[in-house]
Structure formats: structure tokens, C-alpha cells
Design an enzyme around this catalytic site. Structure first.
Site, short mmCIF file in Angstrom:
data_model
loop_
_atom_site.label_atom_id
_atom_site.label_comp_id
_atom_site.label_asym_id
_atom_site.label_seq_id
_atom_site.Cartn_x
_atom_site.Cartn_y
_atom_site.Cartn_z
N ASP A 54 0.82 -1.20 0.00
CA ASP A 54 0.00 0.00 0.00
C ASP A 54 0.85 1.25 0.00
O ASP A 54 0.57 2.23 -0.68
CB ASP A 54 -0.91 0.01 1.23
N LEU A 100 -9.26 1.26 -2.64
CA LEU A 100 -9.27 2.46 -1.80
C LEU A 100 -7.93 3.16 -1.86
O LEU A 100 -6.89 2.50 -1.88
CB LEU A 100 -9.55 2.09 -0.34
N GLU A 133 -14.45 2.64 10.15
CA GLU A 133 -14.71 1.21 10.36
C GLU A 133 -13.43 0.46 10.06
O GLU A 133 -12.58 0.96 9.32
CB GLU A 133 -15.83 0.73 9.43
N LYS A 135 -10.67 -1.86 8.39
CA LYS A 135 -10.41 -2.38 7.04
C LYS A 135 -10.07 -3.85 7.21
O LYS A 135 -9.03 -4.20 7.75
CB LYS A 135 -9.27 -1.62 6.39
N ASP A 137 -8.94 -7.51 6.41
CA ASP A 137 -7.93 -8.05 5.50
C ASP A 137 -8.39 -9.40 4.95
O ASP A 137 -8.00 -10.46 5.42
CB ASP A 137 -6.61 -8.20 6.26
N GLU A 191 -16.51 -8.07 2.68
CA GLU A 191 -15.25 -8.81 2.74
C GLU A 191 -15.46 -10.21 3.28
O GLU A 191 -16.11 -10.39 4.31
CB GLU A 191 -14.28 -8.04 3.65
N TYR A 243 -20.02 -3.97 3.82
CA TYR A 243 -19.65 -2.57 4.08
C TYR A 243 -19.96 -1.63 2.93
O TYR A 243 -19.69 -0.45 3.00
CB TYR A 243 -18.17 -2.45 4.46
N LYS A 331 -3.98 3.34 7.00
CA LYS A 331 -3.33 2.05 7.25
C LYS A 331 -2.55 2.06 8.56
O LYS A 331 -2.06 3.09 9.01
CB LYS A 331 -2.37 1.71 6.09
N CYS A 436 24.71 -4.27 -20.07
CA CYS A 436 23.43 -4.91 -19.82
C CYS A 436 23.67 -6.41 -19.59
O CYS A 436 24.29 -7.06 -20.42
CB CYS A 436 22.51 -4.70 -21.01
N CYS A 439 22.07 -8.38 -22.74
CA CYS A 439 22.53 -8.33 -24.13
C CYS A 439 23.96 -7.84 -24.26
O CYS A 439 24.50 -7.84 -25.36
CB CYS A 439 21.60 -7.45 -24.97
N CYS A 454 20.11 0.12 -20.47
CA CYS A 454 20.72 -0.64 -21.55
C CYS A 454 20.51 0.13 -22.84
O CYS A 454 19.41 0.62 -23.11
CB CYS A 454 20.02 -2.00 -21.62
N CYS A 460 18.04 -5.75 -27.56
CA CYS A 460 18.22 -6.37 -26.25
C CYS A 460 17.07 -7.33 -26.01
O CYS A 460 15.90 -6.92 -26.04
CB CYS A 460 18.24 -5.30 -25.16
S1 IVH Z 1 -15.01 0.13 1.00
C1 IVH Z 1 -16.20 1.92 -2.57
N1 IVH Z 1 -14.70 -0.79 3.42
O1 IVH Z 1 -10.21 -3.01 0.96
C2 IVH Z 1 -15.14 1.46 -1.70
N2 IVH Z 1 -13.38 -1.75 1.70
O2 IVH Z 1 -8.03 -1.70 -0.38
C3 IVH Z 1 -15.07 0.00 -1.64
N3 IVH Z 1 -11.92 -3.54 2.45
O3 IVH Z 1 -11.43 -3.52 -2.23
C4 IVH Z 1 -14.36 -0.48 -0.50
N4 IVH Z 1 -12.52 -3.52 4.54
O4 IVH Z 1 -11.78 -5.36 -0.47
C5 IVH Z 1 -14.30 -0.87 2.15
N5 IVH Z 1 -14.56 -1.55 5.60
C6 IVH Z 1 -14.17 -1.62 4.35
C7 IVH Z 1 -13.21 -2.56 3.91
C8 IVH Z 1 -12.84 -2.57 2.58
C9 IVH Z 1 -11.76 -4.11 3.64
C10 IVH Z 1 -11.19 -3.95 1.25
C11 IVH Z 1 -12.01 -4.08 0.01
C12 IVH Z 1 -11.41 -3.09 -0.94
C13 IVH Z 1 -10.02 -2.99 -0.42
C14 IVH Z 1 -9.33 -1.73 -0.85
#
Ligand code: IVH
Length: 711
Positions: A54, A100, A133, A135, A137, A191, A243, A331, A436, A439, A454, A460
Site C-alpha cells: 500500500d 481504496l 470502520e 479495514k 484483510d 469482505e 460494508y 493504514k 546490460c 545483451c 541498456c 536487447c
Molecule cells: S469500502 C467503494 N470498506 O479493501 C469502496 N473496503 O483496499 C469500496 N476492504 O477492495 C471499499 N474492509 O476489499 C471498504 N470496511 C471496508 C473494507 C474494505 C476491507 C477492502 C475491500 C477493498 C479494499 C481496498
């Protein structure tokens, strides 16, 4: 303040980069992110951490923002995930599944909020509520319900097309099969993930049965959902959080909060840590609270997602190519590990750049085994930035050294530091090869460029093969059965030397010919036939894809799209590229006037069409090139070139541009003979005059809004 200090310590500020440095870094990023992306999404076998991935994507985006001319055709910012595999049926998403944008520091979050305010034309102290909220994984899934019945489930795939995993989704307890009181059409997105305890138990079961164990819960979830036998998916403890949503026949609410409440009421699991945040402080508090709970949640999260709460504001902000403008993922910081640098490999890219890649003693960083890391360029290895200023206090990196590796998401690792106390006495400073490795041509470094290239051009093999791989890549010709591996092997045997050879492959190696593809190892009657058919099906190619496929430096997918829309047909484009070689020509003036086309790209286009005219024309002769169509052709401004000038009073410039583009108009920065319409607000100056001189229609902001049906 939560800062991703690990990833930033040795990185130069984007504002300080020279063009040459930016170009070098974008190239290295494309290389590493591309590999990492495929490893992660397609093969479920990540080669670096999420945080690192990321971070690199973010940096790539920041550099591209400052140097739009340098956006590469294979830019990682154009990719979400990987192309769907062939094992499943494909489902085209009615609405794209997005990725995102990322924030790594509180400053990034502050910038994001400030950007929202600017776009919406709000004062810095006007209220602006967001939501926070975790994220999750895992992997995203789109569930389509029609009249309350689950009809389809699809993975994200590349965002446009995903894999049909309906049969598998029907096996999961947390996914409702029927809904009551739902809109007739409802696409729910969320997810799929696996809890820590379920993951440990699954791996134990796998080990006992002699099966493969999974690297982390995310891979276990992906591997379990993408099973060809739904019976296996049924036995895997997959969970789901909703979500977001795609197409809906009736709104779920007026705010994100209401919509999530509605999804909860419909029976979808939603995250209990979801929180409404009226202020920036509330957001950052939510981040810290969620981070504090991270270790005890029982499932992996890698950050906190912030979304604008008001859905009508979300609508106004709209989408970038792969991410919404109204959301961001904040993140968590990266993880670190020490390991030994066993060697430095040199990879040669499509444009001849020599990229040093660290070969590491494998080490686990945040649950993923890392054995490669980017070393950027020779200055970075030497402990200098391109201006000669020390990085890592000037410590160089040598083979045999102990190095500190970090990752920050789940993909490309980098080296943060080196331990001088553990340096073996036999080590010597690293020397970048002067030739290189592929080549043998001299590899030269131009003054002001941090990258050694190169000089072999298409002689090449590495450059030639990389160009061909690009040609068949997903966003270019995307020929089923002709991937990087096949291109390499056909190239080695001289079957495919230039793009045109792909389209004469059947004639040369098909039925009745002395040498036939079907007799080649790994091929048979059927697969050979399939390949020839797949190739034939791609003779008809949209202009934008062809332009992108040519692999001209600085012409990425976006620029290719812009050029295609601008010129419409191949013959118009082709003629203009030759004519533009004369800097006094109208063709040149028109090319450089296109919004998003700068002098570097113009030069690159002109050179490509001079040096490679023969190759390009031979290819074009074998194709049926489709003219570009303006998007959203039902809009009165589709295909029109418009220019905004003066002060806009009812929307910000950014919003005006985004909206016009969403309706299929081209927004140019200056007035030319190509301009169809000038929207002039108060204070319009020379542009209005020039438009009047050229006889171009001039309207005011209200007339514009009326024209696009937004007044
Ligand atoms: S919103 C319109 N909310 O993260 C936006 N995504 O790095 C759509 N993900 O593709 C995503 N938790 O797979 C959203 N609370 C959350 C999430 C979330 C995990 C994932 C999702 C997205 C990816 C982007």
C-alpha cells in the site's frame, strides 16, 4: 501521531524529486508492484506485506500526481487486483468494484479531509461528517440479490470482471440466501475473511491430512472461496462483513450510516466497530481505538476506512479510475525484520532500465515470507540520493550485509537499514554493471538520471521480450492463452519477434505447415486451435487499447484513452503522429494542446512513430481497429471538448471537471480550434476573448448546469 516512519525514513519527498528520479522510481514501482500484485491476487501467494504494498502504491500515486507526463503504460495505479483466473466463469460487475486510496499518517488524513472540503466548496470549519470502520484483510465479494433471492456472487477480479463464485457463496452461513423487504435489485459488497482461530484449526487439519498450509488467514480465505468444488468451501469456516453496495433499485438510505443500518436490518453481518464521526478528531480517535483493539479482534485488519457519510456528497465527489474520491483507508504502520542480503539481481525492464533487486535470506515479516526487495538504483545502494546527499547516514548496502526489511500492506518489501556491525570482512562495495546483463550492450547513465539504461533498444532480448509481454498484457491485447510465459518461449524460438508475428502465427505454424504449434511440447491440437482463435478474436481492437499496447514510453492507459478519444480513428491518429514531427505543424499544436498530454509524451510519441513506423504499420495492417466512442453518449456534452475559465460560483473547479468528464466530455486547459464550448464565469479573461475570436460558443455556469441537466 501514528506515523509510518519505517516506510518513509529513506524516501525522498516527492516535491524534491527530479524528473529523472521520478521516472526511475515509477519504473521500479511498476516492476515490483506488478509482480507483487499477481503474486498476491492471482496466486494467493504474497511476496511482501500489505503495508509495504500500500505504501508503494501510494507513493506511486503521489509521484504520478506531480509528474503526470511520466505515468507509465503499466502504471500500478491503473490496476486493482489481478485478472480473473480462467477456472471460474466470469461476471462483469454492473458497477465497478473499487479499491481504496491510502493514508499512512495523520497528515494524510488531514489532507484528505481538506481535499473533500475543497471539492465540495465547503469552508474549513463547515461541518463534515465521516464514518470509520476497520479495514478487513480478506477478499471482497459482490452479492447480487434479485427480488430478495441471491442470484450471483462474484469476486472483485480486476474491478471490472470478477470470478463467478455463486455456488461457493451459497455454502456460507454468514451470507443470507433470501432477503425480506429488500429493494428488488440489491448488490451487497463486503469482505470474506477467516478468523485467527479458524485459520489455525484449518492449517492444523491441513497439516494432519498432508495438505498445503496457508501463509495467513487472508490466503486461506481466498483459497477457500475460490474452490472449484463448493463442497470444500462448505467445510471452510468463512465469514463475511458487508460494508458497501453496488447497483440498487432503491436507495438504502441518505447516509453511509443509514445504509449500513439497513444492511444490518436485512440480515448482513456488519462490523460492530463502525462509527459515525462528526469531526476529524472523532476519526482519529476511532483510528486509535480500533488500532488498540486490533490484537484482540480475532481477525486480521490492516487499517481503518473513512467514508464521507452523506451519500449525496459521495455522489458529487464521484470516482477516480480505481478508487472513490470520498473514502480513504488509513493504514496501520509497517512491520520490520532483519535478514541477510544474499545477492543483488539486475532486472532489465521494457525501457531498458536496470533495476537492482535484493535477494534475501527468506524471512517472515508480518506473516508473509519475504525473499526479494527493491533496491531502487545504484545511488540508493551506495547510500546517496541523486543529489549526493547521504541516506542511511551514507551507509552503503553490500552483498553479505544484514539488512532491515519492511513491508506495509501485503506486497513489495524494501530495505530500510543496514547493520555495519555485522558486515562480513570479505564484503566489497556493490558495482552496478556497465553492460546490460541480458545483451551486453553498454548500460549508460545519463547526467541527472539515477537510472542506468541498456542502450541495446529492441536488440536487447530483455527489452524486446518485456515489450511483447506488455503487448499481450491484460490492459493491452489480453489474448487468452498467450501470457508472459508463452511469449518468452515463442520469442526464444523466433516464432514471435515483433507484435505482428502474433497475428501471423496461424499462417506460419497452423495446419498444412511443416512446423506446427500443436507438435510443440505442452501444446496439442485443441490448445493450438484455441490459441489461434483467441488471437483472431483480438484482431478487432479498440483504438485506445492498441495505442496503449504499443508500449510507447510515457503513454499509459489513461493517456492512450485520451489520445483515442481525441483522434477517434486509427488513420487520424496515425497521420497526426507523423505530421506532428514538424513542430510548426497544426498536428503538433493540436497534440500538445490536449489536456493531459505534455511535451515529454509528445516527444516520445513522435519518436516512436519515426523509429518504429514500419513495425507499427505492419501490425496495424493485420488488425480491425475500432474507432473510439465518446463515453456516456446520451449526454449532450459527450465527446465535446470544453474549457472552464473565470470563477465558478456553484461548484469547485475540481467538481466541474470531474462531472464533465463523467458525462463523456473532454476538459481542456486552454482554448484551441478543437474547443467546442467555453464555460466562462466572472473574471474570464484571455480565454474568453480567444474563444470569441475563434467563434467558439461561450456560456456561463448556469447555462452549463442547465445543459447537463444539473440546474
Ligand atoms: S469500502 C467503494 N470498506 O479493501 C469502496 N473496503 O483496499 C469500496 N476492504 O477492495 C471499499 N474492509 O476489499 C471498504 N470496511 C471496508 C473494507 C474494505 C476491507 C477492502 C475491500 C477493498 C479494499 C481496498
Amino acid at each position: 501521531m501514528a506515523q509510518d516512519t519505517t516506510s518513509k525514513t529513506h524516501e525522498r519527498a516527492v516535491e524534491d524529486l527530479t524528473t529523472a528520479e521520478a521516472r526511475a522510481e515509477l519504473e521500479a514501482l511498476a516492476l515490483h508492484l506488478g509482480r507483487a500484485n499477481d503474486a498476491y491476487f492471482r496466486d494467493d501467494a504474497p511476496v511482501m506485506s500489505d503495508a509495504e504494498f500500500d505504501h508503494l502504491r501510494n507513493r506511486n500515486a503521489a509521484i504520478e500526481k506531480r509528474f503526470p507526463d511520466l505515468i507509465r503504460s503499466d502504471s500500478p495505479s491503473r490496476q486493482i487486483g489481478a485478472a480473473p483466473s480462467d477456472a471460474f466463469g466470469k461476471i462483469r460487475h454492473t458497477r465497478r468494484m473499487l479499491s481504496l486510496a491510502n493514508a499512512f499518517t495523520e497528515d494524510d488524513v488531514v489532507d484528505f479531509i481538506a481535499g473533500l472540503r475543497r471539492f465540495l466548496g465547503l469552508a474549513p470549519d463547515a461541518p463534515l461528517a465521516l464514518t470509520a470502520e476497520p479495514k478487513i484483510d480478506g477478499l471482497s465479494l459482490s452479492l447480487r440479490y434479485e427480488n430478495g433471492q441471491l442470484r450471483h456472487a462474484a469476486t472483485r477480479g480486476d474491478g471490472e470482471t470478477g470470478e463467478d463464485v455463486t455456488a461457493n457463496a451459497r455454502m456460507l452461513d454468514e451470507i443470507p440466501q433470501h432477503l425480506t423487504d429488500a429493494p428488488d435489485l440489491l448488490e451487497v459488497r463486503g469482505e470474506i475473511y477467516m478468523s485467527h482461530s479458524d485459520f489455525a484449526a484449518l492449517n492444523a487439519r491441513q497439516a494432519a491430512a498432508g495438505g498445503k498450509s496457508f501463509a495467513n488467514p487472508r490466503n486461506a480465505a481466498a483459497g477457500s472461496l475460490r474452490q472449484l468444488d463448493p463442497g470444500i468451501t462448505r467445510a471452510r469456516p468463512l465469514r463475511f462483513f458487508a460494508y458497501a453496495w453496488g447497483a440498487v433499485s432503491a436507495p438504502l438510505g441518505q447516509t453511509q450510516t443509514e445504509a449500513i443500518d439497513r444492511l444490518t436490518a436485512l440480515g448482513f453481518p456488519t462490523n460492530p466497530l463502525f462509527r459515525y464521526c462528526p469531526t476529524l478528531d472523532d476519526l482519529l480517535t476511532a483510528y486509535r481505538d480500533i488500532e488498540a483493539q486490533r490484537a484482540s479482534l480475532g481477525y486480521d485488519i490492516d487499517g481503518v476506512v473513512y467514508k464521507l457519510d452523506d451519500l449525496s456528497q459521495q455522489e458529487r465527489l464521484g470516482l477516480r479510475s480505481t478508487t472513490p474520491r470520498w473514502a480513504i483507508a488509513h493504514k496501520f504502520p509497517a512491520e520490520l525484520a532483519w535478514t541477510r542480503l544474499d545477492g543483488i539481481d539486475i532486472q532489465v525492464g521494457r525501457t531498458g532500465a536496470l533495476s537492482p533487486v535484493a535477494r534475501l535470506s527468506p524471512v517472515t515479516v508480518g506473516g508473509v515470507v519475504v525473499s526479494n526487495a527493491t533496491l531502487h538504483n545504484e545511488d540508493y545502494i551506495a547510500g546517496r540520493d541523486s543529489r549526493g546527499a547521504p541516506i542511511r547516514d551514507g551507509r552503503d548496502i553490500r552483498i553479505g550485509d544484514w539488512v532491515q526489511v519492511y513491508r506495509a500492506g501485503d506486497v513489495i518489501p524494501k530495505i530500510r537499514d543496514v547493520d555495519p556491525a555485522r558486515r562480513p570482512d570479505w564484503s566489497t562495495p556493490f558495482q552496478m554493471p556497465a553492460h546490460c546483463p541480458e545483451c551486453g550492450s553498454p548500460a549508460l547513465r545519463e547526467p541527472g538520471d539515477s537510472v542506468r539504461r541498456c542502450t541495446g533498444g529492441l536488440t536487447c532480448p530483455a527489452q524486446a521480450v518485456e515489450r511483447l509481454k506488455h503487448f499481450v498484457s491484460r490492459a493491452a491485447f489480453d489474448i487468452d492463452g498467450l501470457g508472459a510465459k508463452q511469449v518468452e518461449s515463442f520469442w526464444r524460438d523466433g516464432w514471435i519477434v515483433a507484435p505482428r508475428d502474433i497475428f501471423t502465427l496461424r499462417d506460419r505454424f497452423g495446419p498444412g505447415q511443416p512446423r506446427q504449434l500443436k507438435n510443440r511440447e505442452g501444446w496439442g491440437e485443441k490448445s493450438a486451435q484455441n490459441l489461434f482463435d483467441a488471437i483472431d478474436s483480438k484482431r478487432r481492437i479498440p483504438l485506445a487499447r492498441l495505442i496503449y499496447a504499443l508500449g510507447i514510453r510515457h503513454v499509459g492507459e489513461t493517456s492512450a484513452g485520451v489520445l483515442a478519444t481525441q483522434y477517434g480513428t486509427w488513420s487520424a491518429f496515425r497521420a497526426a503522429m507523423s505530421e506532428a514531427a514538424d513542430p510548426d505543424s497544426t498536428a503538433y499544436a493540436e497534440l500538445i494542446a490536449i489536456d493531459g498530454v505534455g511535451p515529454v509524451m509528445v516527444q516520445s510519441l513522435i519518436t516512436a512513430f519515426q523509429v518504429e513506423a514500419g513495425t507499427i504499420d505492419a501490425l496495424a495492417a493485420l488488425l480491425d481497429i475500432q474507432a473510439a466512442e465518446a463515453r456516456a453518449s446520451d449526454s449532450p456534452v459527450a465527446g465535446k471538448t470544453v474549457v472552464f475559465t473565470g470563477t465558478l460560483e456553484r461548484m469547485t473547479r475540481a467538481e466541474a471537471k470531474a462531472r464533465a468528464e463523467a458525462l463523456g466530455a473532454k476538459v481542456a486547459g486552454s482554448v484551441s480550434t478543437k474547443t467546442d464550448l467555453l464555460i466562462a464565469g466572472p473574471g474570464a479573461g484571455s480565454k474568453a476573448k480567444k474563444a470569441a475570436d475563434l467563434g467558439i460558443e461561450v456560456i456561463d455556469e448556469d447555462q452549463w448546469l442547465a445543459l447537463i441537466g444539473a440546474s
